[in-house]
Design a protein around this motif. Structure first.
Motif, PDB file in Angstrom:
ATOM      1  N   ILE A 152      -2.389  -2.253  -4.054  1.00  0.00           N
ATOM      2  CA  ILE A 152      -2.446  -2.278  -5.526  1.00  0.00           C
ATOM      3  C   ILE A 152      -1.065  -2.553  -6.104  1.00  0.00           C
ATOM      4  O   ILE A 152      -0.918  -3.347  -7.050  1.00  0.00           O
ATOM      5  CB  ILE A 152      -3.018  -0.946  -6.045  1.00  0.00           C
ATOM      6  CG1 ILE A 152      -4.498  -0.828  -5.674  1.00  0.00           C
ATOM      7  CG2 ILE A 152      -2.844  -0.837  -7.558  1.00  0.00           C
ATOM      8  CD1 ILE A 152      -5.091   0.531  -5.971  1.00  0.00           C
ATOM      9  N   ALA A 153      -0.039  -1.919  -5.537  1.00  0.00           N
ATOM     10  CA  ALA A 153       1.321  -2.133  -6.027  1.00  0.00           C
ATOM     11  C   ALA A 153       1.764  -3.581  -5.846  1.00  0.00           C
ATOM     12  O   ALA A 153       2.520  -4.116  -6.675  1.00  0.00           O
ATOM     13  CB  ALA A 153       2.289  -1.197  -5.302  1.00  0.00           C
ATOM     14  N   ALA A 198       1.213  -7.610 -18.901  1.00  0.00           N
ATOM     15  CA  ALA A 198       1.691  -6.262 -19.190  1.00  0.00           C
ATOM     16  C   ALA A 198       0.820  -5.211 -18.506  1.00  0.00           C
ATOM     17  O   ALA A 198       1.327  -4.233 -17.945  1.00  0.00           O
ATOM     18  CB  ALA A 198       1.711  -6.034 -20.701  1.00  0.00           C
ATOM     19  N   ALA A 199      -0.489  -5.432 -18.518  1.00  0.00           N
ATOM     20  CA  ALA A 199      -1.391  -4.480 -17.855  1.00  0.00           C
ATOM     21  C   ALA A 199      -1.142  -4.450 -16.349  1.00  0.00           C
ATOM     22  O   ALA A 199      -1.178  -3.382 -15.723  1.00  0.00           O
ATOM     23  CB  ALA A 199      -2.841  -4.856 -18.148  1.00  0.00           C
ATOM     24  N   GLY A 200      -0.878  -5.608 -15.758  1.00  0.00           N
ATOM     25  CA  GLY A 200      -0.583  -5.640 -14.331  1.00  0.00           C
ATOM     26  C   GLY A 200       0.671  -4.857 -13.984  1.00  0.00           C
ATOM     27  O   GLY A 200       0.718  -4.138 -12.982  1.00  0.00           O
ATOM     28  N   ILE A 205       3.743  -0.575 -11.402  1.00  0.00           N
ATOM     29  CA  ILE A 205       4.972   0.229 -11.359  1.00  0.00           C
ATOM     30  C   ILE A 205       4.708   1.654 -10.885  1.00  0.00           C
ATOM     31  O   ILE A 205       5.396   2.149  -9.975  1.00  0.00           O
ATOM     32  CB  ILE A 205       5.672   0.192 -12.732  1.00  0.00           C
ATOM     33  CG1 ILE A 205       6.227  -1.214 -12.990  1.00  0.00           C
ATOM     34  CG2 ILE A 205       6.791   1.221 -12.799  1.00  0.00           C
ATOM     35  CD1 ILE A 205       6.807  -1.411 -14.370  1.00  0.00           C
ATOM     36  N   PRO A 206       3.722   2.391 -11.449  1.00  0.00           N
ATOM     37  CA  PRO A 206       3.463   3.739 -10.899  1.00  0.00           C
ATOM     38  C   PRO A 206       3.025   3.710  -9.441  1.00  0.00           C
ATOM     39  O   PRO A 206       3.371   4.616  -8.672  1.00  0.00           O
ATOM     40  CB  PRO A 206       2.345   4.268 -11.803  1.00  0.00           C
ATOM     41  CG  PRO A 206       2.422   3.469 -13.045  1.00  0.00           C
ATOM     42  CD  PRO A 206       2.863   2.118 -12.617  1.00  0.00           C
ATOM     43  N   ALA A 207       2.272   2.674  -9.053  1.00  0.00           N
ATOM     44  CA  ALA A 207       1.829   2.591  -7.667  1.00  0.00           C
ATOM     45  C   ALA A 207       3.011   2.394  -6.717  1.00  0.00           C
ATOM     46  O   ALA A 207       3.045   2.989  -5.629  1.00  0.00           O
ATOM     47  CB  ALA A 207       0.825   1.451  -7.501  1.00  0.00           C
ATOM     48  N   VAL A 208       3.987   1.584  -7.118  1.00  0.00           N
ATOM     49  CA  VAL A 208       5.175   1.375  -6.280  1.00  0.00           C
ATOM     50  C   VAL A 208       5.968   2.671  -6.146  1.00  0.00           C
ATOM     51  O   VAL A 208       6.381   3.060  -5.044  1.00  0.00           O
ATOM     52  CB  VAL A 208       6.052   0.254  -6.869  1.00  0.00           C
ATOM     53  CG1 VAL A 208       7.392   0.189  -6.147  1.00  0.00           C
ATOM     54  CG2 VAL A 208       5.353  -1.087  -6.766  1.00  0.00           C
TER      55      VAL A 208
END
Length: 262
Positions: A152-153, A198-200, A205-208
């Motif tokens: 996902i990241a 922007a949604a991507g 970012i939180p996933a990374v």
């Protein structure tokens, strides 16, 4: 912090028109999402599902890792206070979330198979391999679903970029059809298309960050399992080299030697 809140409160009181732009921007964002085309809307739905999945994995892993850390500390305290391996083996299930329990159980079982849990182990290398196998299996179990978080990241920004590219293509196609080459004509379509990018980023970012933090915790668990495996093997060898003394001699022995008589 208090000064910042007071400063913001002062300006909100002095300028009542400061609040409406926030609401206007919010309503404009909602309107752009509502007016998005089918491709952009599908991309947003996919990103929403990916975000829910990534946050679910992160919360689940943080919870399980916290329990494993707590139980590992308790298990180490119980192990270092114990006088016999059999005592730890009897209560090991109480600390089950800890990966150290798997290492202890594997080494203890191998030690029992070799010579019944008494004396020097006939094959110390087999005990080391058992510890490595247990550590590997425990880490594999703890790493479950981490690949989804990494995926996902990695792909969320590209999914958002795909929606943006398709939106810009639609915007310029509509511009060519209308024949009105003005910024006012093309700006709404481009702004709606950029929402997916922007949604991507919001999803990625939180996933990374979560993946990197969880990976660091996994490395910490791996190091602790290796250290505990060596500590347990040393304890077995040291205890096996000490012949069982008589009760009167046992009282005269140092506490460390008596404690490590398995």
């Amino acid at each position: 912090m208090v000064c910042t809140l007071a400063f913001a409160t002062y300006f909100l009181q002095e300028d009542p028109s400061a609040a409406p732009p926030v609401a206007a921007n919010s309503s404009a964002l909602v309107e752009m999402i509502h007016n998005s085309g089918p491709v952009a809307f599908a991309v947003l739905i996919i990103l929403l599902l990916a975000s829910i999945l990534s946050w679910t994995i992160m919360f689940s892993k943080w919870s399980s890792f916290s329990r494993a850390h707590t139980q590992s500390q308790r298990f180490l305290r119980a192990f270092r206070k114990s006088t016999r391996l059999s005592e730890i083996a009897a209560v090991a299930d109480q600390f089950k979330p800890s990966p150290l329990v798997a290492v202890f159980t594997e080494i203890h079982d191998e030690y029992q198979r070799q010579n019944g849990g008494r004396g020097l182990p006939r094959n110390p290398v087999a005990l080391e391999r058992a510890a490595q196998t247990a550590s590997s299996e425990a880490l594999t179990s703890m790493e479950s679903r981490m690949t989804w978080l990494a995926t996902i990241a990695a792909i969320a920004p590209f999914i958002g970029l795909f929606g943006t590219v398709m939106g810009i293509i639609d915007a310029f196609h509509g511009l060519g059809t209308a024949g009105a080459a003005t910024l006012r004509a093309v700006a709404p379509g481009i702004s709606e298309a950029l929402i997916t990018t922007a949604a991507g980023l919001v999803v990625a970012i939180p996933a990374v960050v979560g993946y990197n933090q969880l990976t660091a915790r996994l490395r910490e668990f791996a190091a602790r399992m290796d250290d505990f495996g060596r500590e347990l093997l040393n304890a077995i060898e040291n205890a096996a080299m000490v012949s069982p003394p008589s009760p009167s001699q046992q009282q005269q022995q140092p506490e460390e030697v008596r404690r490590r008589t398995f």
